[in-house]
Design an enzyme around this catalytic site. Sequence first.
Site, PDB file in Angstrom:
ATOM      1  N   THR A 163     -60.864  33.050  62.291  1.00 16.14           N
ATOM      2  CA  THR A 163     -61.555  34.303  61.998  1.00 16.14           C
ATOM      3  C   THR A 163     -60.875  35.484  62.680  1.00 16.14           C
ATOM      4  O   THR A 163     -61.037  36.632  62.254  1.00 16.14           O
ATOM      5  CB  THR A 163     -63.029  34.197  62.416  1.00 16.14           C
ATOM      6  OG1 THR A 163     -63.609  33.064  61.758  1.00 16.14           O
ATOM      7  CG2 THR A 163     -63.828  35.437  62.045  1.00 16.14           C
ATOM      8  N   TYR A 217     -60.429  20.855  65.320  1.00 15.37           N
ATOM      9  CA  TYR A 217     -61.046  21.722  64.315  1.00 15.37           C
ATOM     10  C   TYR A 217     -60.600  21.263  62.940  1.00 15.37           C
ATOM     11  O   TYR A 217     -59.424  21.333  62.604  1.00 15.37           O
ATOM     12  CB  TYR A 217     -60.663  23.178  64.577  1.00 15.37           C
ATOM     13  CG  TYR A 217     -61.162  24.188  63.574  1.00 15.37           C
ATOM     14  CD1 TYR A 217     -62.229  23.917  62.724  1.00 15.37           C
ATOM     15  CD2 TYR A 217     -60.562  25.439  63.479  1.00 15.37           C
ATOM     16  CE1 TYR A 217     -62.675  24.859  61.811  1.00 15.37           C
ATOM     17  CE2 TYR A 217     -61.001  26.390  62.571  1.00 15.37           C
ATOM     18  CZ  TYR A 217     -62.053  26.095  61.735  1.00 15.37           C
ATOM     19  OH  TYR A 217     -62.487  27.026  60.826  1.00 15.37           O
ATOM     20  N   LYS A 223     -65.012  20.639  65.917  1.00 11.73           N
ATOM     21  CA  LYS A 223     -65.650  21.628  65.051  1.00 11.73           C
ATOM     22  C   LYS A 223     -65.404  21.159  63.628  1.00 11.73           C
ATOM     23  O   LYS A 223     -64.258  21.068  63.182  1.00 11.73           O
ATOM     24  CB  LYS A 223     -65.050  23.017  65.278  1.00 11.73           C
ATOM     25  CG  LYS A 223     -65.592  24.073  64.321  1.00 11.73           C
ATOM     26  CD  LYS A 223     -64.857  25.406  64.480  1.00 11.73           C
ATOM     27  CE  LYS A 223     -65.332  26.417  63.451  1.00 11.73           C
ATOM     28  NZ  LYS A 223     -64.580  27.697  63.519  1.00 11.73           N
ATOM     29  N   ILE A 244     -69.999  26.947  65.876  1.00 11.52           N
ATOM     30  CA  ILE A 244     -68.964  27.947  66.133  1.00 11.52           C
ATOM     31  C   ILE A 244     -68.950  28.823  64.896  1.00 11.52           C
ATOM     32  O   ILE A 244     -68.551  28.394  63.819  1.00 11.52           O
ATOM     33  CB  ILE A 244     -67.610  27.293  66.437  1.00 11.52           C
ATOM     34  CG1 ILE A 244     -67.720  26.526  67.770  1.00 11.52           C
ATOM     35  CG2 ILE A 244     -66.501  28.335  66.493  1.00 11.52           C
ATOM     36  CD1 ILE A 244     -66.496  25.719  68.137  1.00 11.52           C
TER      37      ILE A 244
END
Length: 293
Positions: free
Chosen positions: A47, A135, A163, A204
């Site tokens: 992000t 992730y 994640k 998250i």
Amino acid sequence: MSLFEGAGVALITPFTEDNQINYEKLEELIEFQIANKTDAIIAAGTTAESATLTPEERMQVIKFCIERTKKRTIVIAGTGTNNTASAVEFSKKSYEYGADMVMAVTPYYNKGNESGLIDYYTQIANSVKCPVIMYSVPSRTGVKLSLNVIKTLSEISNIQGIKEASGDISYVADIVNVAPKLDLYSGNDDMVTPMMALGAKGVISVTSNIIPKENHDMVMNFLNGNVNEAIKTQIKYIDFVRAMFIETNPAPIKEAMNIMGFNVGECRSPLGPLSEKNREHVKNIINKYGLKK
């Protein structure tokens, strides 16, 4: 003991009009997050547009977040890339700067096989003395970690979390089954409570750039047994969540923040501004929820 419980923010990177990192604005965003109960700040993740940050910029953002946070909340450094040597170097520097933990996305585009993925995460884990979070976001990387890879990596002492953002709830259940020692975090803002029902410690979050307190409260309600309240919050904000992914992240969340007056700048190319239709939709959603800076 969990790595953390609650809602961590996948923090955006603000840019100036000439497309440079706006550190003054970044400090404002950090203070906003801390004031609104964020449980962790993820610096230089997806992000944050890590793919279009130079290596120097990436490390500067991570270092800045660590220094400005001053231990008031956890800082997780986003260190994953599609080059193992680079990911190791990012991880080592982040640890030296004082990151509480590192989070590494699966290598994208080159689509490593099982042995390659195990080697990638093993090298990262061996390079630092802090926890490592894997992730998995197959929609963006083209890679879905196999259960065998996850199980194998979960046996490395400092690989302690994952994640998970596949959107596949049965796959999440399989992860919990084969790697019960891993702390699980939702990587999807629309699946927080379903994943917590399977044991996730929190989220998250992209939307925590705007609603950190609401997401923190939702997770804490669930963890404290107020499951119905948590579910109500999940449902209440579902239209907002959908709007924040109407185009490729982080373009919608940055557009929303600009509409609200955060003035975080545009995304770097190749992510362009939202279409006029989608921009209007985001604006309507902001107004619908009465969201203000």
